[in-house]
Design a protein around this motif. Structure first.
Motif, PDB file in Angstrom:
ATOM      1  N   ALA A 299       0.895  -1.198   0.111  1.00  0.00           N
ATOM      2  CA  ALA A 299       0.188   0.031   0.017  1.00  0.00           C
ATOM      3  C   ALA A 299       0.796   1.012  -0.115  1.00  0.00           C
ATOM      4  O   ALA A 299       2.044   1.234   0.338  1.00  0.00           O
ATOM      5  CB  ALA A 299      -0.981   0.029   1.313  1.00  0.00           C
ATOM      6  N   LEU A 300       0.440   2.314  -0.658  1.00  0.00           N
ATOM      7  CA  LEU A 300       0.807   3.513  -0.878  1.00  0.00           C
ATOM      8  C   LEU A 300       0.067   4.644  -0.477  1.00  0.00           C
ATOM      9  O   LEU A 300      -0.928   4.768  -1.028  1.00  0.00           O
ATOM     10  CB  LEU A 300       1.809   3.560  -2.032  1.00  0.00           C
ATOM     11  CG  LEU A 300       2.762   4.652  -2.475  1.00  0.00           C
ATOM     12  CD1 LEU A 300       4.119   4.194  -1.517  1.00  0.00           C
ATOM     13  CD2 LEU A 300       3.241   4.617  -3.702  1.00  0.00           C
ATOM     14  N   VAL A 301       0.381   5.598   0.399  1.00  0.00           N
ATOM     15  CA  VAL A 301      -0.324   6.884   0.528  1.00  0.00           C
ATOM     16  C   VAL A 301       0.640   7.965   0.064  1.00  0.00           C
ATOM     17  O   VAL A 301       1.573   8.281   0.527  1.00  0.00           O
ATOM     18  CB  VAL A 301      -0.545   7.052   1.973  1.00  0.00           C
ATOM     19  CG1 VAL A 301      -1.280   8.350   2.181  1.00  0.00           C
ATOM     20  CG2 VAL A 301      -1.518   5.949   2.343  1.00  0.00           C
ATOM     21  N   GLY A 384     -16.976   9.939   2.687  1.00  0.00           N
ATOM     22  CA  GLY A 384     -16.823   8.832   3.715  1.00  0.00           C
ATOM     23  C   GLY A 384     -15.270   8.261   3.841  1.00  0.00           C
ATOM     24  O   GLY A 384     -14.998   7.495   4.455  1.00  0.00           O
ATOM     25  N   GLY A 385     -14.571   8.789   2.750  1.00  0.00           N
ATOM     26  CA  GLY A 385     -13.389   8.683   2.708  1.00  0.00           C
ATOM     27  C   GLY A 385     -12.914   7.161   2.309  1.00  0.00           C
ATOM     28  O   GLY A 385     -13.579   6.787   1.689  1.00  0.00           O
ATOM     29  N   ALA A 386     -11.524   6.783   2.401  1.00  0.00           N
ATOM     30  CA  ALA A 386     -11.199   5.531   1.628  1.00  0.00           C
ATOM     31  C   ALA A 386     -11.629   4.269   2.073  1.00  0.00           C
ATOM     32  O   ALA A 386     -12.055   3.424   1.115  1.00  0.00           O
ATOM     33  CB  ALA A 386      -9.412   5.533   2.048  1.00  0.00           C
ATOM     34  N   THR A 387     -12.122   4.145   3.431  1.00  0.00           N
ATOM     35  CA  THR A 387     -12.504   2.785   3.641  1.00  0.00           C
ATOM     36  C   THR A 387     -13.939   2.497   3.290  1.00  0.00           C
ATOM     37  O   THR A 387     -14.292   1.378   2.577  1.00  0.00           O
ATOM     38  CB  THR A 387     -12.755   2.864   5.388  1.00  0.00           C
ATOM     39  OG1 THR A 387     -11.475   3.075   5.869  1.00  0.00           O
ATOM     40  CG2 THR A 387     -13.174   1.637   5.943  1.00  0.00           C
ATOM     41  N   THR A 506      -3.459   5.291   6.634  1.00  0.00           N
ATOM     42  CA  THR A 506      -2.197   4.876   6.578  1.00  0.00           C
ATOM     43  C   THR A 506      -2.058   3.609   5.579  1.00  0.00           C
ATOM     44  O   THR A 506      -3.185   3.057   5.161  1.00  0.00           O
ATOM     45  CB  THR A 506      -1.607   4.450   7.743  1.00  0.00           C
ATOM     46  OG1 THR A 506      -2.297   3.319   8.344  1.00  0.00           O
ATOM     47  CG2 THR A 506      -1.488   5.707   8.890  1.00  0.00           C
ATOM     48  N   GLY A 507      -0.807   3.200   5.091  1.00  0.00           N
ATOM     49  CA  GLY A 507      -0.635   2.057   4.278  1.00  0.00           C
ATOM     50  C   GLY A 507      -1.216   0.775   4.923  1.00  0.00           C
ATOM     51  O   GLY A 507      -1.946   0.004   4.369  1.00  0.00           O
ATOM     52  N   PRO A 508      -0.896   0.572   6.302  1.00  0.00           N
ATOM     53  CA  PRO A 508      -1.650  -0.759   6.988  1.00  0.00           C
ATOM     54  C   PRO A 508      -3.122  -0.538   6.827  1.00  0.00           C
ATOM     55  O   PRO A 508      -3.748  -1.845   6.597  1.00  0.00           O
ATOM     56  CB  PRO A 508      -0.923  -0.571   8.263  1.00  0.00           C
ATOM     57  CG  PRO A 508       0.465   0.020   8.171  1.00  0.00           C
ATOM     58  CD  PRO A 508      -0.084   0.992   7.195  1.00  0.00           C
ATOM     59  N   GLU A 509      -3.696   0.635   7.089  1.00  0.00           N
ATOM     60  CA  GLU A 509      -5.215   0.767   7.185  1.00  0.00           C
ATOM     61  C   GLU A 509      -5.820   0.418   5.893  1.00  0.00           C
ATOM     62  O   GLU A 509      -6.918  -0.291   5.616  1.00  0.00           O
ATOM     63  CB  GLU A 509      -5.569   2.122   7.435  1.00  0.00           C
ATOM     64  CG  GLU A 509      -5.221   2.424   9.277  1.00  0.00           C
ATOM     65  CD  GLU A 509      -5.233   3.750   9.392  1.00  0.00           C
ATOM     66  OE1 GLU A 509      -5.684   4.013  10.693  1.00  0.00           O
ATOM     67  OE2 GLU A 509      -5.512   4.731   8.650  1.00  0.00           O
ATOM     68  N   LEU A 510      -5.091   0.783   4.736  1.00  0.00           N
ATOM     69  CA  LEU A 510      -5.845   0.600   3.414  1.00  0.00           C
ATOM     70  C   LEU A 510      -5.684  -0.854   3.153  1.00  0.00           C
ATOM     71  O   LEU A 510      -6.718  -1.406   2.605  1.00  0.00           O
ATOM     72  CB  LEU A 510      -4.899   1.323   2.327  1.00  0.00           C
ATOM     73  CG  LEU A 510      -4.737   2.806   2.392  1.00  0.00           C
ATOM     74  CD1 LEU A 510      -3.574   3.296   1.397  1.00  0.00           C
ATOM     75  CD2 LEU A 510      -6.120   3.159   1.851  1.00  0.00           C
ATOM     76  N   LEU A 511      -4.610  -1.520   3.511  1.00  0.00           N
ATOM     77  CA  LEU A 511      -4.559  -3.031   3.214  1.00  0.00           C
ATOM     78  C   LEU A 511      -5.703  -3.836   4.260  1.00  0.00           C
ATOM     79  O   LEU A 511      -6.077  -4.978   4.011  1.00  0.00           O
ATOM     80  CB  LEU A 511      -3.313  -3.572   3.539  1.00  0.00           C
ATOM     81  CG  LEU A 511      -2.154  -3.018   2.474  1.00  0.00           C
ATOM     82  CD1 LEU A 511      -0.500  -3.532   2.910  1.00  0.00           C
ATOM     83  CD2 LEU A 511      -2.392  -3.546   1.357  1.00  0.00           C
ATOM     84  N   ALA A 512      -5.686  -3.372   5.521  1.00  0.00           N
ATOM     85  CA  ALA A 512      -6.629  -4.070   6.170  1.00  0.00           C
ATOM     86  C   ALA A 512      -8.064  -3.763   5.787  1.00  0.00           C
ATOM     87  O   ALA A 512      -8.924  -4.699   5.926  1.00  0.00           O
ATOM     88  CB  ALA A 512      -6.442  -3.383   7.626  1.00  0.00           C
TER      89      ALA A 512
END
Length: 980
Positions: A299-301, A384-387, A506-512
């Motif tokens: 993941a990349l931000v 709502g953002g990325a999630t 964050t990158g981990p949040e995107l992957l999660a």
């Protein structure tokens, strides 16, 4: 990729979009009752042997393809749209990917040098000569450099043999006749560096972080065509000559000739000019860069203060791809297009929710390079953002993978695809040469097959019906990645701008988020049934009470029993296109300041909520396979109805026009969705360097008048009221009083009359005001100068605006247009080529009679901060020169030559006739001048333009606004790649 009507038309069918305007053709069409002209009937292909899926796709009879002894490939395709015109291309399989370390940017630099002197054309002589034949630099004459190719584009008139032969000589010189002397190379550096400067900004800063990940560490990430600034400033001229010598060779070249020429003559010219080209004695191997496959999740931000709307991209592993060369391969891509069309229609539905997970989204297989592609899911983010966006994207893909699609979805997208191909077949003899030339280029560069539209129409009509739902669903299961390595990218402003002020992920949040969405339970898609037709029954028809014929212009004028008038112009310019327009005075000017934002958005709000009983999504389903779209809107001073349709869908277009006057569908959820998107876009615009510049320019020009035409801000959006917007729309479109509908295109007058009487003759026409209101909006007088500091890059923009009252006549408008055209020639010649101060930019001029007679001339010139004063000085020097001496006769002749060529082509275009006829009604001009424009052009003189410059480019009355940067640019922010 697919051939022209496979790649382009299938893509249109897959998206199933109708994006039409009064001057644009329909992009998808379907069969419909009544008023179909013979040209729009469904073609009946001849009886042929059954198709075999393992048969190779042939080269169609429409094109001749050959290869010279030196390896150069050539294509010749005769085509008479437009007449007396040739589209020539020199295509080189060499781009930035082949640059050595000391050549970063020199593939593109070589392309520039093609216009700076060659064996048969001295520096500047080439462009000047081509302009004298009517070819316009930039608009017609052009070139581009990509990773893997460089393409030179040369459209030329074909009436004179000597011009055609000289055009082939130009291509020959581009191929192996460039002089590339040191002085010319050094002179071009400043122009290239200005082009590099022009591309700087948030996108460029972020791209430098993204490219290594998008291309997975391959050479593509290191070889952007624009190159590196240090290399461009300091490279040795021999490095550029080495690139030209190594890669501009006949075995890597193709010459494409499409247009009004005998094939034998074209082949003769190709052999005459290219047989003598030589390959280098020791050829460097022409290798294509490989892109490694991704096996892990990353993941990349990447953020930037000036970034555009936030977005998410999920890129699944890159796969090698080669064009499929058999009939079976063509069928496979039909399956792919049907799948993509249905999946993306579902994503569009999600974007229409009251609180949508994204502003827009797409999911499909996409090309990364000619030899690689990958499955991608992408979305522009809402509040709502990325999630929320990731949940919706991943779950919708998973829904399709697990449960597939419905029979109704497949039927709709098939209808659109089938009719799109039928339209392409109908227009087979009316397709522009440039479209064919692009197709032949793709054959050379990418291996795209070129069987011709006769064969392609046969493939889709015979193979399409056999593509069933089980096959599509099996394709979805096999294609949508279930568990694989992926790259997840978030891009956007460095500060979140949603209503909730959500923190950046964050990158981990995107992957999660992706992992959680993949584990979610999903249900099968719920398909809602909709009506099959727009109207249950037609309205009670009106009558045609008067009819007259204008034989000179080929017009039929009708008056209907409700007072509505109609002008009909049947044409054979296209076989399957009908354009419609109507306008009257009124518009936003009739509403007071407190209503100005609701009035400005009234039509788009109403359209966003649907038509009659149909939501926009339902409407798309009802119109599946048809080509008909109508917009009704409020301009500044006019009410406008614009429509377009295929020849078989005229009735559908007229039904939609009738329904635009029949009421408004109120849907508060869709309104909230629409306003939320507009608010998000308005918030994001504020971070753009151009926003403050544009707002300052408008505010300065109009003295901060609140009715000035500036872009809306979030606080303006907040002042829009749904019910007031509906009331404003109803006030203007509850009546068709004083409207004259103009229809131009492929129809039969007698066949269309009953439809006009039924749908336009039954429109309500109660009394409403049909005059505009002059709001007193006037530009400032005198010389006013402002500076704006915005933006992080070392770049500036100079804007000059000359305004004032004018006695507007058609000839005066023509003189002003000619003046701005000759000034643009001078701007390029002096500010770009001689002084190296700019890469692009120029002057535009216009006149209008409403709400008062006035003119506007604008000059926009991007440059570097250190060059602002030089640009201003050079520009005003050119203005003074034309005021005191008039333009050069040669420059005026170049403008005339280009205009006359454009005019001859425009006379064969429905949109041109529609625009002239509509202008004649709203501006009170004589439509008959459409047939004498060439004489008016020929009458223009140097003295005319000198007087025009003295009248309108007055040094005592202009607004000057200069955009300068704030500070030095920081690097794009980046959250490192992360594992779950």
């Amino acid at each position: 990729m697919l051939p022209r009507f496979g790649r382009i038309l299938i893509r249109l069918a897959a998206t199933a979009l109708l994006s039409l305007s009064a001057t644009a053709p329909a992009i998808a069409q379907a069969s419909a009752p009544a008023a179909a002209t013979p040209a729009a009937r469904k073609p009946a292909p001849p009886k042929l042997a059954p198709l075999k899926l393992n048969d190779p796709l042939p080269i169609g009879p429409q094109v001749r393809v050959g290869k010279l002894a030196n390896g150069l490939t050539w294509y010749v395709q005769p085509n008479r749209k437009p007449e007396n015109k040739l589209e020539l291309r020199l295509v080189v399989k060499a781009g930035s990917i082949l640059e050595d370390e000391d050549q970063r940017g020199l593939a593109h630099f070589t392309e520039h040098m093609a216009f700076n002197g060659s064996r048969n054309f001295k520096k500047h002589e080439l462009v000047s000569y081509l302009q004298s034949t009517g070819v316009k630099f930039g608009a017609d004459l052009n070139a581009y450099t990509g990773f893997d190719e460089t393409v030179y584009i040369l459209p030329v008139p074909s009436e004179k043999k000597q011009d055609v032969d000289k055009a082939f000589l130009v291509l020959q010189d581009w191929a192996q006749g460039l002089t590339l002397n040191d002085a010319d190379i050094d002179k071009e550096r400043d122009i290239i560096l200005e082009e590099l400067r022009l591309g700087k900004g948030a996108g460029d800063r972020m791209q430098k972080v993204l490219m290594p990940k998008i291309y997975n560490g391959s050479r593509y990430a290191e070889r952007l065509p624009i190159g590196q600034e240090d290399t461009l400033r300091n490279f040795k001229p021999d490095a550029l000559r080495r690139f030209y010598r190594d890669w501009y060779r006949p075995d890597l070249m193709a010459v494409v000739v499409v247009g009004d020429i005998a094939p034998a003559e074209a082949e003769k010219l190709i052999k005459k000019h290219f047989d003598g080209l030589k390959n280098p004695p020791q050829e460097r191997p022409r290798n294509y860069a490989t892109i490694p496959a991704r096996t892990d999740a990353e993941a990349l931000v990447v953020t930037d203060r000036e970034a555009g709307p936030a977005g998410i991209l999920i890129r699944y592993p890159v796969q090698p791809f080669q064009e499929r060369e058999t009939v079976g391969g063509y069928r496979e891509q039909l399956v792919e297009a049907l799948f993509s069309g249905m999946l993306n229609a579902r994503l569009q539905e999600l974007a229409q929710l009251p609180n949508p997970p994204f502003l827009g989204a797409s999911s499909a297989l996409g090309r990364l390079t000619p030899r690689y592609r990958s499955y991608n899911a992408a979305a522009s983010l809402a509040g709502g953002g990325a999630t929320a966006a990731i949940d919706a994207l991943v779950q919708e893909n998973e829904r399709a993978r697990r449960y597939g699609f419905t029979a109704a979805e497949l039927e709709r997208v098939k209808k659109t695809m089938m009719r799109t191909y039928a339209r392409a077949w109908n227009e087979r003899d009316k397709t522009d040469s440039s479209v064919h030339a692009d197709e032949l280029m793709r054959n050379f560069l990418e291996g795209e097959s070129i069987p011709g539209i006769d064969a392609e129409y046969r493939y889709v009509t015979e193979l399409g019906p056999g593509i069933g739902l089980d096959e599509i669903n099996a394709y979805a299961r096999a294609t949508i990645p279930a568990d694989s390595g992926k790259l997840v990218i978030y891009t956007g402003p460095s500060q979140a701008k949603g209503d909730a002020g959500a923190a950046l992920p964050t990158g981990p949040e995107l992957l999660a988020a992706v992992a959680a969405a993949e584990r979610s339970e999903v249900r099968a898609h719920d398909e809602k049934a909709v009506a099959g037709t727009l109207m249950d029954k037609p309205p009670v028809p009106g009558r045609i009470v008067a009819s007259s014929l204008d034989a000179h212009l080929g017009l039929t004028r009708l008056t209907l029993s409700n007072g509505v008038k109609v002008i009909l112009k049947p044409t054979t310019f296209r076989n399957d296109q009908v354009l419609m327009s109507a306008a009257r005075f009124g518009g936003q000017s009739l509403f007071d300041d407190q209503d100005m934002f609701s009035a400005r958005y009234a039509d788009t709000i109403v359209a966003a909520m649907g038509l009659k009983d149909f939501s926009p999504l339902d409407l798309r389903k009802v119109l599946a396979g048809k080509a008909a779209a109508v917009n009704a809107g409020l301009g500044s001073n006019t009410d406008v109805v614009a429509g377009a349709a295929g020849a078989a869908d005229i009735e559908t277009m007229l039904q939609m026009a009738w329904l635009k006057f029949a009421g408004v569908r109120r849907d508060e959820d869709l309104y909230k969705s629409f306003i939320g998107k507009q608010m998000e876009l308005a918030r994001n615009r504020q971070s753009q360097p151009g926003a403050l510049f544009g707002d300052t320019l408008v505010a300065t020009l109009y003295g901060n008048n609140p009715r000035a035409p500036r872009a809306l801000r979030p606080e303006d959006i907040a002042r829009i009221d749904l019910d007031r917007a509906i009331a404003i729309y109803r006030q203007r479109f509850s009546s068709a009083k004083d409207l004259t509908f103009i229809l131009v295109g492929s129809f039969d007058v007698e066949a269309i009359k009953p439809l006009l009487a039924t749908y336009l003759g039954s429109l309500p026409t109660p009394a409403i005001p049909t005059a505009y209101r002059d709001l007193g909006l006037r530009p400032v007088k005198g010389v006013v100068k402002r500076e704006v500091k915005s933006g992080l890059e070392d770049k500036s923009t100079v804007s000059l605006t000359f305004t004032g009252p004018a006695e507007v006549t058609e000839m005066e408008e023509l003189r002003l247009s000619a003046l701005t055209e000759v000034m643009n020639i001078r701007i390029i010649d002096v500010l770009r080529e001689k002084l190296g101060l700019i890469y692009g930019g120029g002057m535009e001029g216009s006149m209008t009679r409403v709400p008062y007679a006035h003119y506007t001339v604008g000059v926009t010139l991007p440059t570097g901060p250190k060059n602002v004063d030089k640009v201003l000085q050079a520009t005003f020097a050119e203005i003074e020169r034309v005021r005191s001496q008039g333009p050069d006769q040669g420059d005026l002749d170049k403008v005339k030559a280009n205009w006359l060529q454009t005019y001859r082509k425009s006379l064969q275009e429905n949109g041109y006739w529609l625009a002239v006829l509509q202008t004649s009604l709203t501006e009170g001009t004589d439509p008959g001048t459409i047939l004498s424009f060439d004489k008016e052009v020929q009458s223009l003189s140097v003295a005319d333009l000198k007087r025009t410059a003295q009248r309108y480019l007055t040094p005592e009355n202009y607004v000057q606004v200069v955009l300068n940067p704030e500070t030095a640019a920081p690097a794009a922010a980046r959250v490192p790649a992360s594992a779950p």
